[in-house]
Design an enzyme around this catalytic site. Structure first.
Site, PDB file in Angstrom:
ATOM      1  N   GLU A  47      49.224  43.365  33.584  1.00  0.00           N
ATOM      2  CA  GLU A  47      48.139  42.643  32.892  1.00  0.00           C
ATOM      3  C   GLU A  47      47.908  42.596  31.594  1.00  0.00           C
ATOM      4  OE1 GLU A  47      44.517  44.679  33.560  1.00  0.00           O
ATOM      5  OE2 GLU A  47      43.240  42.865  33.875  1.00  0.00           O
ATOM      6  N   ASN A 110      41.545  35.786  32.369  1.00  0.00           N
ATOM      7  CA  ASN A 110      42.293  36.717  32.464  1.00  0.00           C
ATOM      8  C   ASN A 110      43.679  36.368  33.508  1.00  0.00           C
ATOM      9  OD1 ASN A 110      44.031  39.020  32.806  1.00  0.00           O
ATOM     10  ND2 ASN A 110      42.322  40.394  32.970  1.00  0.00           N
ATOM     11  N   LYS A 127      42.203  35.955  37.256  1.00  0.00           N
ATOM     12  CA  LYS A 127      41.719  36.963  37.728  1.00  0.00           C
ATOM     13  C   LYS A 127      40.290  36.850  38.331  1.00  0.00           C
ATOM     14  CE  LYS A 127      41.014  41.962  36.810  1.00  0.00           C
ATOM     15  NZ  LYS A 127      40.915  42.888  35.619  1.00  0.00           N
ATOM     16  N   GLU A 146      35.300  42.913  30.265  1.00  0.00           N
ATOM     17  CA  GLU A 146      35.876  41.752  30.950  1.00  0.00           C
ATOM     18  C   GLU A 146      34.925  40.630  31.416  1.00  0.00           C
ATOM     19  OE1 GLU A 146      39.237  44.255  33.171  1.00  0.00           O
ATOM     20  OE2 GLU A 146      39.512  42.125  33.258  1.00  0.00           O
ATOM     21  N   CYS A 172      44.902  43.606  38.422  1.00  0.00           N
ATOM     22  CA  CYS A 172      44.303  44.857  38.267  1.00  0.00           C
ATOM     23  C   CYS A 172      43.208  45.001  39.278  1.00  0.00           C
ATOM     24  CB  CYS A 172      43.684  44.748  36.750  1.00  0.00           C
ATOM     25  SG  CYS A 172      43.436  46.701  36.257  1.00  0.00           S
ATOM     26  N   ASN A 197      45.442  47.293  33.796  1.00  0.00           N
ATOM     27  CA  ASN A 197      45.450  48.196  32.665  1.00  0.00           C
ATOM     28  C   ASN A 197      44.020  49.156  33.105  1.00  0.00           C
ATOM     29  OD1 ASN A 197      46.013  47.244  29.549  1.00  0.00           O
ATOM     30  ND2 ASN A 197      46.508  45.682  31.473  1.00  0.00           N
TER      31      ASN A 197
END
Ligand code: ING
Length: 311
Positions: A47, A110, A127, A146, A172, A197
């Site tokens: 990621e 993302n 994401k 995020e 993730c 991550n």
């Protein structure tokens, strides 16, 4: 005729803020060259592979935030990666922060893309499960913004035909949610590619820290087994900007067994020859959705007196 896809999980060690995209692309190209030597067909990167994990910081200036985003893909900095992969006849999966101009608006996601061996982008995922918080929380030892820096993905969980298989992607935190795999399982996914991550310290729930490795493996094993699919999980690990991050990249078979696992926390390629038909015995028996699933019965019975109220 057995369908075999030789996959390389290209774990990355820390990417510090001082590392340029050029520095990182050189490391990614080194992975591609080793993958070719190891007979890989496809290489999976983590990621947000091109930069340090910037959501760990509070930033007020949008220009500073946007410096971590890719405004085009490929770009001048990432073209060498696409060129090398094409020359080596390799496909790859790449995670990055996407700044897109859609409908006259700037959107930030993302994102992960799947690139075929001819260099064409054949799949894109944005994401959906964004962890963390959206406001500055200075009491935390580090931020996880995020929810502030990215929008929730708007592409669903697509499954595309590539590399002779039904390929899916997630990113993730998505790997912790059963819905992620099941939505792709209902599209007959045969291999899920994901990067992560994962800080080992989870400020809202520090009692989970010691279980980080177990939860990582559990999530991917369950997703693989319950949907009869391969799962390739690739870390950006090690101590990045002072934050210890989980490595432990792995390749999980449709049986749920871990068949390859990284040993260290740095740049490390783990490889496995994946039998793409290995999931069939699960899809045709235990997880034959058409025969065994009862979606008409899947609802929360909340009106029954005394039933525990779902929180
Ligand atoms: N990182 C973490 C992940 O889901 C996290 C966030 C850490 C959630 C620890 C729960 C526990 O792996 C990202 N980027 O989603």
């Amino acid at each position: 005729m057995t369908r075999v896809l030789t996959v390389g999980a290209a774990q990355m060690g820390p990417i510090q803020r001082s590392h340029t995209r050029r520095d990182v692309v050189e490391r990614l190209v080194a992975h591609l060259r080793e993958a070719r030597r190891m007979g890989c067909d496809l290489v999976v990167f983590p990621e947000l592979t091109l930069t340090t994990f910037f959501p760990r910081w509070w930033m007020a200036e949008q220009a500073e935030i946007d410096s971590f985003f890719e405004h085009e893909m490929p770009s001048n900095e990432t073209a060498p990666l696409f060129n090398e992969a094409r020359q080596l006849g390799l496909g790859f999966c790449l995670g990055y922060a996407e700044l897109a101009k859609e409908g006259g608006e700037i959107r930030r996601f993302n994102t992960s893309i799947l690139v075929d061996s001819d260099g064409s982008i054949v799949g894109k995922y944005r994401k959906i499960h964004l962890p963390g918080h959206s406001e500055h929380e200075p009491e935390r030892p580090f931020q996880h913004l995020e929810k502030r820096y990215f929008e929730v993905g708007n592409l669903g969980f697509p499954v595309v035909r590539a590399f002779g298989a039904n390929m899916g992607m997630c990113i993730c935190n998505d790997r912790r949610w059963p819905e992620t795999y099941r939505i792709m399982g209902l599209q007959n996914v045969e291999m899920v590619l994901l990067g992560y991550n994962t800080p080992i310290h989870n400020a809202p729930a520090p009692d989970h820290d010691e279980h980080s490795w177990f939860h990582n493996q559990l999530s991917m094993q369950a997703g693989a087994y319950q949907n009869g699919t391969w799962v390739v999980g690739v870390a950006k690990g090690g101590t990045e900007e002072g934050i210890p991050s989980l490595a432990d990249s792995m390749i999980v078979a449709p049986s749920g067994k871990v068949v390859a696992r990284a040993g260290g926390e740095g740049d490390e390629l783990i490889v496995h020859r994946c039998d793409l038909d290995a999931g069939q015995s699960y899809k045709r028996s235990t997880f034959n959705f058409a025969v065994h699933r009862q979606p008409d019965q899947y609802r929360m019975i909340v009106e029954r007196k005394g039933a525990a109220d779902p929180s």
